[in-house]
Design a protein around this motif. Structure first.
Motif, mmCIF file in Angstrom:
data_model
loop_
_atom_site.group_PDB
_atom_site.id
_atom_site.type_symbol
_atom_site.label_atom_id
_atom_site.label_comp_id
_atom_site.label_asym_id
_atom_site.label_seq_id
_atom_site.Cartn_x
_atom_site.Cartn_y
_atom_site.Cartn_z
ATOM 1 N N LEU A 1 0.836 -1.199 0.000
ATOM 2 C CA LEU A 1 0.000 0.000 0.000
ATOM 3 C C LEU A 1 0.874 1.254 0.000
ATOM 4 N N ALA A 2 1.869 1.284 0.868
ATOM 5 C CA ALA A 2 2.770 2.441 0.922
ATOM 6 C C ALA A 2 3.504 2.617 -0.405
ATOM 7 N N ILE A 3 3.937 1.515 -0.992
ATOM 8 C CA ILE A 3 4.633 1.572 -2.283
ATOM 9 C C ILE A 3 3.697 2.087 -3.370
ATOM 10 N N SER A 4 2.456 1.613 -3.389
ATOM 11 C CA SER A 4 1.488 2.035 -4.401
ATOM 12 C C SER A 4 1.199 3.526 -4.310
ATOM 13 N N ILE A 5 1.125 4.038 -3.107
ATOM 14 C CA ILE A 5 0.875 5.473 -2.918
ATOM 15 C C ILE A 5 2.059 6.288 -3.423
ATOM 16 N N ARG A 6 3.272 5.829 -3.134
ATOM 17 C CA ARG A 6 4.459 6.526 -3.654
ATOM 18 C C ARG A 6 4.492 6.472 -5.177
ATOM 19 N N ASN A 22 -9.850 14.979 -26.056
ATOM 20 C CA ASN A 22 -8.449 15.265 -25.758
ATOM 21 C C ASN A 22 -7.760 13.952 -25.380
ATOM 22 N N LEU A 23 -7.023 13.365 -26.306
ATOM 23 C CA LEU A 23 -6.410 12.060 -26.074
ATOM 24 C C LEU A 23 -5.363 12.085 -24.970
ATOM 25 N N GLN A 24 -4.619 13.184 -24.888
ATOM 26 C CA GLN A 24 -3.607 13.297 -23.835
ATOM 27 C C GLN A 24 -4.266 13.308 -22.465
ATOM 28 N N GLU A 25 -5.309 14.117 -22.321
ATOM 29 C CA GLU A 25 -6.040 14.185 -21.054
ATOM 30 C C GLU A 25 -6.641 12.815 -20.714
ATOM 31 N N MET A 26 -7.205 12.159 -21.727
ATOM 32 C CA MET A 26 -7.813 10.852 -21.507
ATOM 33 C C MET A 26 -6.776 9.845 -21.003
ATOM 34 N N PHE A 27 -5.604 9.828 -21.626
ATOM 35 C CA PHE A 27 -4.556 8.878 -21.248
ATOM 36 C C PHE A 27 -4.085 9.133 -19.813
ATOM 37 N N ILE A 28 -3.775 10.389 -19.507
ATOM 38 C CA ILE A 28 -3.243 10.723 -18.179
ATOM 39 C C ILE A 28 -4.234 10.354 -17.080
ATOM 40 N N HIS A 29 -5.475 10.776 -17.258
ATOM 41 C CA HIS A 29 -6.449 10.538 -16.190
ATOM 42 C C HIS A 29 -6.860 9.071 -16.100
ATOM 43 N N ARG A 30 -6.821 8.376 -17.222
ATOM 44 C CA ARG A 30 -7.078 6.937 -17.166
ATOM 45 C C ARG A 30 -6.018 6.244 -16.313
ATOM 46 N N GLU A 31 -4.761 6.593 -16.513
ATOM 47 C CA GLU A 31 -3.680 5.992 -15.743
ATOM 48 C C GLU A 31 -3.794 6.327 -14.261
ATOM 49 N N LEU A 32 -4.100 7.571 -13.942
ATOM 50 C CA LEU A 32 -4.212 7.981 -12.538
ATOM 51 C C LEU A 32 -5.404 7.309 -11.864
ATOM 52 N N LEU A 33 -6.506 7.225 -12.582
ATOM 53 C CA LEU A 33 -7.691 6.575 -12.016
ATOM 54 C C LEU A 33 -7.448 5.093 -11.760
ATOM 55 N N LEU A 34 -6.748 4.447 -12.684
ATOM 56 C CA LEU A 34 -6.414 3.031 -12.493
ATOM 57 C C LEU A 34 -5.544 2.836 -11.255
ATOM 58 N N GLN A 35 -4.599 3.747 -11.051
ATOM 59 C CA GLN A 35 -3.722 3.659 -9.873
ATOM 60 C C GLN A 35 -4.519 3.821 -8.584
ATOM 61 N N LEU A 36 -5.439 4.791 -8.575
ATOM 62 C CA LEU A 36 -6.249 5.030 -7.376
ATOM 63 C C LEU A 36 -7.178 3.853 -7.096
ATOM 64 N N LYS A 37 -7.725 3.293 -8.155
ATOM 65 C CA LYS A 37 -8.581 2.113 -7.985
ATOM 66 C C LYS A 37 -7.770 0.957 -7.389
ATOM 67 N N GLU A 38 -6.525 0.798 -7.842
ATOM 68 C CA GLU A 38 -5.661 -0.265 -7.335
ATOM 69 C C GLU A 38 -5.343 -0.052 -5.850
ATOM 70 N N ILE A 39 -5.118 1.191 -5.461
ATOM 71 C CA ILE A 39 -4.879 1.488 -4.041
ATOM 72 C C ILE A 39 -6.101 1.091 -3.217
ATOM 73 N N GLY A 40 -7.285 1.470 -3.710
ATOM 74 C CA GLY A 40 -8.506 1.091 -3.005
ATOM 75 C C GLY A 40 -8.658 -0.415 -2.899
ATOM 76 N N LYS A 41 -8.318 -1.127 -3.969
ATOM 77 C CA LYS A 41 -8.401 -2.586 -3.979
ATOM 78 C C LYS A 41 -7.454 -3.187 -2.944
ATOM 79 N N ARG A 42 -6.274 -2.612 -2.797
ATOM 80 C CA ARG A 42 -5.301 -3.151 -1.847
ATOM 81 C C ARG A 42 -5.765 -2.958 -0.407
#
Length: 209
Positions: free
Chosen positions: A91-96, A173-193
């Motif tokens: 969890l700590a690693i995922s947040i970093r 905006n493909l750039q915006e879509m890519f960035i926020h998709r990646e960040l949302l996936l990371q946050l979802k993974e933190i929640g899952k952990r």
């Protein structure tokens, strides 16, 4: 007197592993709230606190692992303790990792529906920390309640995640879509952990009952 001498020189040392796991969970709680302050309040000092491990999550993890490797007596099976230590550390690693990725994309603040996602992640951290504290205090029914609260938070987080992703899919905006998709996936993974940790907390509870 004989009993104390026996414990001191003959019997193997008994470590307070539940207290040690609680200490680790409290550190993760503080790191999670720093993550929220970093991106919702724009508090760069909180980002630095996580990256510099000011809450000593890594040293707590290493101390717990050393105690586990060198202890003969444990309150439950060693695999269960190892599993929780590893999951809290991840969890700590995922947040970093989230902070590193966001900074690489030059994202300094996140608002709109991110407020709801960060709020649910912090609630998960609070409930998990409360669960470990109650485990130490032997308030077993409340431990189970807090584990369920973590799962409820994750389910709610997924609802917000799906809504945000659906909205994002309509962006041109493909750039915006890519960035926020990646960040949302990371946050979802933190929640899952957090949910995985809650399941392990309940596993410990069952084995102690």
């Amino acid at each position: 007197m004989f009993k104390s001498l026996l414990q001191k020189y003959v019997l193997p040392k008994e470590v307070d592993f539940l207290g040690a796991l609680n200490l680790h969970a409290q550190a993760i709680k503080r790191i999670t709230h720093d993550l929220q302050s970093c991106f919702i309040e724009g508090n760069e000092a909180c980002c630095q606190a996580v990256m510099e491990d000011e809450h000593q999550a890594k040293s707590i993890k290493e101390s717990n692992m050393n105690e586990l490797l060198n202890s003969f007596i444990t309150p439950i099976d060693r695999e269960s303790i190892f599993r929780v230590i590893s999951q809290l550390d991840w969890l700590a690693i995922s947040i970093r990792h989230f902070i590193i990725e966001a900074k690489a994309y030059e994202v300094l603040e996140l608002h709109n529906s991110y407020n709801e996602i960060f709020s649910r992640i912090c609630q998960s951290a609070d409930h998990l920390a409360n669960g470990f504290e109650m485990l130490v205090e032997k308030r077993h029914p409340e431990v189970a309640d807090e584990a369920q609260n973590v799962r409820d938070c994750y389910n709610s987080l997924v609802d917000v995640y799906v809504e945000k992703m659906a909205s994002l899919s309509k962006s041109n905006n493909l750039q915006e879509m890519f960035i926020h998709r990646e960040l949302l996936l990371q946050l979802k993974e933190i929640g899952k952990r957090f949910q995985v940790c809650a399941n392990s907390l309940e596993d410990i509870l069952v084995k102690m009952s």
